[in-house]
Design a protein around this motif. Structure first.
Motif: not given
Lengths: 163, 297
Positions: A148, A38, A11
């Protein structure tokens, strides 16, 4: 037994790729720093595994990919992840809107530090290209967080079913 | 609210110290920034890291490359015939112009010999492709698919079909990083074709604008003047078009005119560029000149 980490690394690489994807100039000013977001998420949720060193590594990769001063993004991302680590327990119990505000503050701090370093090396520029991404990050945060969360739930469920 | 696994994670985490890790990374990045700003010692580190990131850049470029491939391979026969036709006509016209060019060049060589000045060496070129990868949005930089082994070197000049594009900043293993003439950090020595007046064109950070800040009020420039490289400074070979002047402003009391020009090259639609091998070895930028930088015989 530990949760698998490699999906998170994938990711992170995807987020880095999203920052390099060619976009028209108008959209460029509204592209949030996906890697920062992220990294904030995973430092917040799995603080033992993703933290300052991960942030430093991805900062270096961004510096190379952007051609900016080597160490610039490495420093700002380290600062961000250190701050997140210090207050991650408080941040986790925040409702979504407060968390979004906190993320906005962190991304704004990052933008400010980048501007500061640019200024110290005589490359400061102002304009929508600099502050657009900061506001975009706040707008995109709920979406990034939802995605997420899905991924993390999957990963944690997989772990519990095996142990 | 938080899952139990994350809680135990947090508890075990409290023993570690983020302060030490932060101290380490912050010091390291400060040192890196200082060294990178001061000199060229980190180019090797950059080369390694850029090799690590090259697969990612290629992956990002692949949709654009695929599209080009499809355009080339799935084009209709009719289209290909028309395109072929136009290209052939174009090539005929250019060949005709080149015939005159050859005699002019011979004449020019004789004159130069008469004037006892150094003969101009024809420039060698190779074609490079620009990867469809965005870099820092605040600067105008691009990634090329030619690296040091292919003969690219820092300071090498890039052209497209209509004018000067920029120059290579960092030569790396598989790719190299180039700066466009519109980058705010870039300047190119130019001369006005109409009267040979020399000045400097500086980038503005806007892809279709150059600025000429060093022209005094009595300078003889007007909108429509063509600017070409002057060859001063030794980086850009002389005579390539840089841009056209679009506006000449300046209020009464100012010492300098505000002159803006539009770049000749289509910088917003770059796909392929020409890398020019400079006839003289570049001394300041590439201390160990690669084979491509040797003077042409």
């Amino acid at each position: 037994m530990k949760n698998a980490r490699w999906p998170v690394w994938c990711i992170l690489l995807l987020a880095l790729a999203a920052e390099l994807l060619p976009l028209p100039a108008v959209a460029q000013a509204l592209r949030p720093a996906f890697t920062t977001m992220v990294l904030i998420y995973w430092t917040l949720m799995w603080p033992g595994r993703f933290g300052i060193f991960t942030a430093f590594l991805f900062g270096l990769l961004i510096d190379i990919a952007h051609g900016s001063l080597l160490g610039q993004h490495a420093l700002t991302l380290s600062v961000i992840s250190y701050l997140v680590l210090r207050v991650h327990l408080q941040l986790r119990v925040f409702p979504l809107w407060q968390l979004t505000l906190a993320v906005f503050a962190l991304v704004f701090l990052e933008g400010f530090l980048l501007l500061w370093i640019d200024g110290a090396t005589g490359r400061a520029t102002l304009g929508p290209q600099r502050w657009g991404p900061v506001f975009a990050a706040a707008l995109f945060w709920p979406i990034v967080m939802a995605i997420m969360d899905r991924v993390r739930e999957r990963l944690e469920r997989r772990k519990s079913s095996f142990s | 609210m938080a899952p139990s696994s994350a809680d135990s994670e947090a508890r075990s985490y409290r023993n570690a110290s983020p302060g030490l890790a932060f101290f380490l990374t912050a010091t390291l990045s400060l040192v890196l920034m200082f060294v990178d700003h001061r000199g060229d010692w980190l180019s090797q580190v950059r080369t390694w890291l850029s090799t690590a990131i090259y697969p990612l850049q290629v992956a990002i470029n692949s949709p654009a490359a695929g599209l080009h491939w499809m355009q080339d391979n799935l084009a209709l026969r009719n289209q290909l015939i028309t395109e072929n036709d136009t290209l052939r006509k174009q090539s005929l016209v250019q060949a005709a112009q080149l015939q005159r060019m050859a005699s002019l060049e011979a004449e020019n060589r004789r004159f130069r010999a008469l004037l006892d000045s150094r003969a101009r060496v024809p420039d060698r070129m190779t074609v490079g492709e620009i990867l469809a990868v965005d870099m820092d949005p605040l600067r105008h930089r691009v990634v090329l698919n030619k690296g040091r082994p292919q003969g690219a070197y820092a300071g090498q000049v890039l052209l497209d079909a209509s004018g000067v594009v920029g120059q290579i900043m960092r030569d790396q293993v598989y790719s190299s990083e180039a700066i466009l003439i519109t980058d705010p950090d870039h300047a190119v020595p130019v001369e006005v074709v109409r009267n040979g007046m020399r000045t400097i064109a500086v980038g503005t950070g806007d892809l279709d604008q150059l600025s000429l800040p060093f022209l005094t009020r009595n300078a003889d420039v007007k909108a429509g003047d063509l600017l070409v490289t002057s060859g001063l400074g030794g980086r850009f070979p002389a005579g390539y078009p840089v841009g056209t002047i679009v506006a000449v402003d300046g209020s009464e009391g100012d010492a300098f005119l505000e002159v803006t020009a539009r770049p000749a090259a289509s910088l917003d639609r770059l796909h392929e560029v020409l890398l020019v091998f400079s006839p003289e070895p570049v001394t300041e930028v590439a201390p160990a000149s690669p084979p491509g930088a040797e003077p042409a015989p």
